[in-house]
Design a protein around this motif. Structure first.
Motif, PDB file in Angstrom:
ATOM      1  N   ARG A  87       0.542  13.664  -2.624  1.00 47.22           N
ATOM      2  CA  ARG A  87       1.826  14.308  -2.923  1.00 47.22           C
ATOM      3  C   ARG A  87       2.291  15.236  -1.799  1.00 47.22           C
ATOM      4  O   ARG A  87       3.439  15.136  -1.356  1.00 47.22           O
ATOM      5  CB  ARG A  87       1.753  15.047  -4.259  1.00 47.22           C
ATOM      6  N   PRO A  88       1.442  16.148  -1.305  1.00 48.75           N
ATOM      7  CA  PRO A  88       1.911  17.008  -0.205  1.00 48.75           C
ATOM      8  C   PRO A  88       2.294  16.196   1.039  1.00 48.75           C
ATOM      9  O   PRO A  88       3.266  16.519   1.720  1.00 48.75           O
ATOM     10  CB  PRO A  88       0.719  17.918   0.084  1.00 48.75           C
ATOM     11  N   TYR A  89       1.536  15.154   1.322  1.00 43.45           N
ATOM     12  CA  TYR A  89       1.836  14.312   2.481  1.00 43.45           C
ATOM     13  C   TYR A  89       3.232  13.700   2.344  1.00 43.45           C
ATOM     14  O   TYR A  89       4.043  13.776   3.273  1.00 43.45           O
ATOM     15  CB  TYR A  89       0.788  13.209   2.615  1.00 43.45           C
ATOM     16  N   PHE A  90       3.514  13.064   1.202  1.00 47.71           N
ATOM     17  CA  PHE A  90       4.809  12.409   1.017  1.00 47.71           C
ATOM     18  C   PHE A  90       5.949  13.418   0.961  1.00 47.71           C
ATOM     19  O   PHE A  90       7.029  13.162   1.493  1.00 47.71           O
ATOM     20  CB  PHE A  90       4.802  11.522  -0.230  1.00 47.71           C
TER      21      PHE A  90
ATOM     22  N   THR B 152       0.830  -1.201   0.000  1.00 44.51           N
ATOM     23  CA  THR B 152       0.000   0.000   0.000  1.00 44.51           C
ATOM     24  C   THR B 152       0.862   1.249   0.000  1.00 44.51           C
ATOM     25  O   THR B 152       0.666   2.165  -0.803  1.00 44.51           O
ATOM     26  CB  THR B 152      -0.937   0.008   1.223  1.00 44.51           C
ATOM     27  N   PHE B 153       1.833   1.295   0.904  1.00 41.33           N
ATOM     28  CA  PHE B 153       2.731   2.441   0.980  1.00 41.33           C
ATOM     29  C   PHE B 153       3.447   2.647  -0.353  1.00 41.33           C
ATOM     30  O   PHE B 153       3.505   3.765  -0.879  1.00 41.33           O
ATOM     31  CB  PHE B 153       3.750   2.236   2.109  1.00 41.33           C
ATOM     32  N   SER B 154       3.986   1.570  -0.908  1.00 45.54           N
ATOM     33  CA  SER B 154       4.744   1.674  -2.158  1.00 45.54           C
ATOM     34  C   SER B 154       3.867   2.121  -3.316  1.00 45.54           C
ATOM     35  O   SER B 154       4.287   2.946  -4.135  1.00 45.54           O
ATOM     36  CB  SER B 154       5.407   0.326  -2.476  1.00 45.54           C
ATOM     37  N   ALA B 155       2.650   1.591  -3.386  1.00 41.43           N
ATOM     38  CA  ALA B 155       1.736   1.988  -4.466  1.00 41.43           C
ATOM     39  C   ALA B 155       1.368   3.462  -4.337  1.00 41.43           C
ATOM     40  O   ALA B 155       1.377   4.201  -5.333  1.00 41.43           O
ATOM     41  CB  ALA B 155       0.479   1.123  -4.428  1.00 41.43           C
ATOM     42  N   LEU B 156       1.067   3.893  -3.123  1.00 41.01           N
ATOM     43  CA  LEU B 156       0.708   5.299  -2.921  1.00 41.01           C
ATOM     44  C   LEU B 156       1.897   6.218  -3.192  1.00 41.01           C
ATOM     45  O   LEU B 156       1.731   7.288  -3.777  1.00 41.01           O
ATOM     46  CB  LEU B 156       0.181   5.525  -1.511  1.00 41.01           C
ATOM     47  N   LEU B 157       3.077   5.801  -2.774  1.00 40.81           N
ATOM     48  CA  LEU B 157       4.267   6.601  -3.029  1.00 40.81           C
ATOM     49  C   LEU B 157       4.479   6.754  -4.533  1.00 40.81           C
ATOM     50  O   LEU B 157       4.698   7.861  -5.026  1.00 40.81           O
ATOM     51  CB  LEU B 157       5.495   5.954  -2.381  1.00 40.81           C
ATOM     52  N   GLY B 158       4.375   5.653  -5.260  1.00 41.26           N
ATOM     53  CA  GLY B 158       4.539   5.714  -6.713  1.00 41.26           C
ATOM     54  C   GLY B 158       3.498   6.603  -7.371  1.00 41.26           C
ATOM     55  O   GLY B 158       3.823   7.423  -8.236  1.00 41.26           O
ATOM     56  N   GLU B 159       2.242   6.474  -6.960  1.00 41.55           N
ATOM     57  CA  GLU B 159       1.174   7.292  -7.529  1.00 41.55           C
ATOM     58  C   GLU B 159       1.344   8.766  -7.173  1.00 41.55           C
ATOM     59  O   GLU B 159       0.960   9.649  -7.942  1.00 41.55           O
ATOM     60  CB  GLU B 159      -0.192   6.826  -7.017  1.00 41.55           C
TER      61      GLU B 159
END
Length: 190
Positions: A112-115, A96-103
């Motif tokens: 995006r602002p969160y990451f 989940t983390f990796s998918a969200l990071l990639g997206e």
């Protein structure tokens, strides 16, 4: 710590369901309706707890960060190695983390602002912890500010490789090897 209310418990249940849905379908593919169905709510009922899908996403990310943070522990090499080993036991969370990071690298992604903020904070915290443990230079000769983004990059990069081919990539062993390159081998015992 205040006791958890029913609303808090319900919110936590929704966050877990959202994490599962995002792990399966990605953020854009996971609908509020599917998350609501997983917890026995209507979509309107779910919106009572999280007014927007973006609000739910931020709650999922914050929950994931809570799991990875030990208050006051800093980012010592031994704790980072333990976190990598722990992540091997929870592939759904890592996915989940990796998918969200990639997206989130796209301009309009709500995470995006969160990451961006998360990585700024994590690099600063790692540099501060490394400085506290090693001073101005690590045994490898790098400064804490040079080493911090490398640690993050290796941790996240190993997660992607491990998710794609877990039989070929021993994430924990590879991370320990990287710590050896930095000269920051994890401590053994306490």
């Amino acid at each position: 710590m205040a006791p958890r209310t029913r609303k808090d418990a319900r919110r936590a249940e929704i966050v877990r369901a959202a994490l599962e849905a995002i792990a399966e379908r990605g953020y854009r593919g996971a609908s509020l309706a599917s998350v609501a169905e997983r917890v026995g709510l209507t979509q309107q009922g779910l919106l009572h707890y999280f007014p927007t899908k973006d609000d739910l996403l931020v709650a999922v990310l914050a929950e994931r960060d809570q799991w990875d943070s030990a208050p006051g522990s800093g980012w010592r090499a031994d704790l980072l190695a333990a976190l990598v080993e722990y992540n091997v036991m929870r592939p759904g969370v890592v996915q989940t983390f990796s998918a969200l990071l990639g997206e989130s690298v796209t301009e309009d992604h709500p995470a995006r602002p969160y990451f961006t903020l998360r990585y700024t904070r994590v690099r600063a915290e790692m540099a501060r912890s490394l400085r506290g443990e090693y001073g101005e230079r690590l045994p490898s000769g790098l400064t804490p500010e040079q080493a911090a983004p490398l640690l993050v990059a290796v941790m996240d990069g190993l997660q992607y490789q491990w998710l794609l081919d877990p039989e070929a990539v021993d994430m924990a062993e590879a991370f320990r090897a990287f710590l050896t390159l930095l000269g920051t081998e994890p401590r053994t015992g306490s």
